[in-house]
Write an enzyme that holds these catalytic residues in place. Structure first.
Site, PDB file in Angstrom:
ATOM      1  N   GLN A   1     -10.024  -3.979  -3.053  1.00  0.00           N
ATOM      2  CA  GLN A   1     -11.308  -3.523  -2.521  1.00  0.00           C
ATOM      3  C   GLN A   1     -12.421  -3.781  -3.525  1.00  0.00           C
ATOM      4  OE1 GLN A   1     -12.175  -1.794   0.575  1.00  0.00           O
ATOM      5  NE2 GLN A   1     -14.197  -2.347  -0.211  1.00  0.00           N
TER       6      GLN A   1
ATOM      7  N   ARG B   1     -13.659  -8.496   2.174  1.00  0.00           N
ATOM      8  CA  ARG B   1     -12.238  -8.215   1.917  1.00  0.00           C
ATOM      9  C   ARG B   1     -11.423  -9.468   2.218  1.00  0.00           C
ATOM     10  NH1 ARG B   1     -10.068  -3.156   1.786  1.00  0.00           N
ATOM     11  NH2 ARG B   1      -8.302  -4.289   0.943  1.00  0.00           N
TER      12      ARG B   1
ATOM     13  N   HIS C   1      -7.514   0.789  -6.340  1.00  0.00           N
ATOM     14  CA  HIS C   1      -7.705  -0.076  -5.164  1.00  0.00           C
ATOM     15  C   HIS C   1      -8.375  -1.379  -5.642  1.00  0.00           C
ATOM     16  CE1 HIS C   1      -7.814  -1.227  -1.119  1.00  0.00           C
ATOM     17  NE2 HIS C   1      -8.667  -0.363  -0.593  1.00  0.00           N
TER      18      HIS C   1
ATOM     19  N   CYS D   1     -16.284   1.635   0.898  1.00  0.00           N
ATOM     20  CA  CYS D   1     -15.060   0.874   1.198  1.00  0.00           C
ATOM     21  C   CYS D   1     -14.623   1.049   2.643  1.00  0.00           C
ATOM     22  CB  CYS D   1     -13.943   1.277   0.237  1.00  0.00           C
ATOM     23  SG  CYS D   1     -13.452   3.014   0.382  1.00  0.00           S
TER      24      CYS D   1
ATOM     25  N   ASP E   1     -17.063   7.519  -1.528  1.00  0.00           N
ATOM     26  CA  ASP E   1     -15.800   7.402  -0.786  1.00  0.00           C
ATOM     27  C   ASP E   1     -15.507   8.769  -0.181  1.00  0.00           C
ATOM     28  OD1 ASP E   1     -13.364   6.480   0.187  1.00  0.00           O
ATOM     29  OD2 ASP E   1     -12.339   6.491  -1.748  1.00  0.00           O
TER      30      ASP E   1
ATOM     31  N   ARG F   1       0.887  -1.181   0.000  1.00  0.00           N
ATOM     32  CA  ARG F   1       0.000   0.000   0.000  1.00  0.00           C
ATOM     33  C   ARG F   1       0.917   1.222   0.000  1.00  0.00           C
ATOM     34  NH1 ARG F   1      -5.236   1.461   3.581  1.00  0.00           N
ATOM     35  NH2 ARG F   1      -6.034   0.055   1.993  1.00  0.00           N
TER      36      ARG F   1
HETATM   37  N1  NVA Z   1      -9.827   6.877  -1.249  1.00  0.00           N
HETATM   38  C1  NVA Z   1      -9.482   6.404   0.077  1.00  0.00           C
HETATM   39  C2  NVA Z   1      -9.732   4.946   0.190  1.00  0.00           C
HETATM   40  C3  NVA Z   1      -9.411   4.347   1.535  1.00  0.00           C
HETATM   41  C4  NVA Z   1      -9.646   2.876   1.603  1.00  0.00           C
HETATM   42  C5  NVA Z   1      -8.030   6.736   0.341  1.00  0.00           C
HETATM   43  O1  NVA Z   1      -7.208   6.553  -0.571  1.00  0.00           O
HETATM   44  O2  NVA Z   1      -7.705   7.179   1.435  1.00  0.00           O
HETATM   45  N1   CP Z   2     -11.139   0.000   2.600  1.00  0.00           N
HETATM   46  C1   CP Z   2      -9.867  -0.131   2.996  1.00  0.00           C
HETATM   47  O1   CP Z   2      -8.949  -0.361   2.208  1.00  0.00           O
HETATM   48  O2   CP Z   2      -9.695   0.008   4.332  1.00  0.00           O
HETATM   49  P1   CP Z   2      -8.315   0.205   5.085  1.00  0.00           P
HETATM   50  O3   CP Z   2      -7.782   1.556   4.695  1.00  0.00           O
HETATM   51  O4   CP Z   2      -8.687   0.136   6.543  1.00  0.00           O
HETATM   52  O5   CP Z   2      -7.381  -0.893   4.687  1.00  0.00           O
END
Ligand code: NVA
Ligand code: CP
Length: 302
Positions: free
Chosen positions: A132, A288, A129, A260, A220, A102
């Site tokens: 997800q 997930r 993502h 998500c 989101d 990540r």
């Molecule tokens: N768009 C959000 C998704 C988190 C799972 C982010 O990148 O923070």
């Molecule tokens: N939706 C998701 O990816 O959650 P986290 O940021 O908690 O991993």
């Protein structure tokens, strides 16, 4: 070698296979049937951003598959002190069997795959993502019994979630309408991808227009990880881009709402809509685990 760098890289058949496998692994787990498919294998999990669901689903999933998950925070790795990703990729390839990462830049994930010699799984970048969205598709199919022919809508930022949802929905036979404010559209290549599915993709300004006749509504956060400093500007830009009762009134009967998570009640979604659809949203969170296990088996299985 099989990676999951972005959802565009997986064909409709590969996505469907992953969803079928996720369903099977979920069934087995619920019925106490062990599936130690990755016995003896180690997954390195590099996190350059915070996570609850991604970390826990991969860590628990890898354990249930008989493998070993190794949590690697970038704060503690030399990568956090500037060691090139190309070198990290080559070193980790000598020790472990797969990497979930990540991070911010999509190019970092692509570099790991280019320089490493083990499967790489994208656990979220600023661009996409995919893990997800596989869980999202699994949840929709579970609740609606199909994907083909359904209409998805996404309200909000042209971010990692919107990008992967456009790809995932279109690849699985759904149509998708997105509503985003000016300046917050998805990148050009994603719009072109959408437009290549004639009549199945629509990008509009008005949330109610996108939501009309939708079977599944997604949204989101307005400010993603790494955009904290833009929070105030984004709050102003996204005013009205909210999943609320007024928006749900124009969707199809029985429309689902997914998120998500983490969710910001009172911003992109009201507390009322969130709680009314909590069963769907937490099924999505649970999925997930099952979807990530399917990805692990597809990428790291023999
Ligand atoms: N768009 C959000 C998704 C988190 C799972 C982010 O990148 O923070
Ligand atoms: N939706 C998701 O990816 O959650 P986290 O940021 O908690 O991993």
């Amino acid at each position: 070698m099989k990676h999951l760098l972005k959802l565009e890289d997986w064909t409709t058949e590969e996505i469907t296979e992953a969803l079928n496998l996720a369903d099977q692994l979920k069934y087995e787990q619920k019925h106490g049937i062990e599936h130690k498919i990755l016995k003896g294998k180690t997954l390195g999990m590099i996190f350059e951003k915070a996570s609850t669901r991604t970390r826990v689903s991969f860590e628990v999933g890898m354990t249930q598959l008989g493998g070993y998950p190794l949590f690697l925070s970038s704060n503690d790795l030399q990568i956090g002190r500037g060691e090139p990703v190309q070198d990290t990729a080559r070193v980790l390839s000598r020790f472990i069997d797969g990497i979930m990462i990540r991070t911010f830049e999509q190019s970092e994930v692509e570099s790991l795959a280019e320089y490493g010699s083990i499967p790489i799984i994208n656990g979220l970048t600023d661009y996409c993502h995919p893990c997800q969205v596989l869980a999202d598709l699994m949840t929709i199919r579970e609740h609606k019994g199909k994907l083909e022919g359904l209409k998805m809508c996404f309200i909000g930022d042209g971010n990692n979630m919107m990008n992967s949802l456009i790809v995932g929905a279109l690849r699985t036979g759904m149509s998708i309408s997105v509503a985003c404010p000016e300046g917050y559209e998805p990148p050009k290549n994603i719009i072109e991808f959408g437009e290549s599915f004639e009549g199945k993709f629509e990008m509009v300004r008005k949330p109610l227009e996108a939501a009309k006749g939708a079977d599944v509504v997604l949204t989101d956060v307005w400010a993603s990880m790494g955009q904290e400093e833009e929070k105030k500007i984004r709050e102003a830009a996204f005013e009205g881009y909210q999943v609320n009762d007024e928006l749900m009134a124009v969707t199809n009967d029985g429309a689902m709402v997914l998120h998500c998570l983490p969710a910001h009640r009172g911003e992109e979604i009201t507390a009322e809509v969130f709680e009314a659809h909590a069963d769907e949203i937490f099924d999505e969170a649970e999925n997930r685990l099952h979807a990530q296990k399917a990805v692990l088996v597809k990428c790291m299985g023999d």
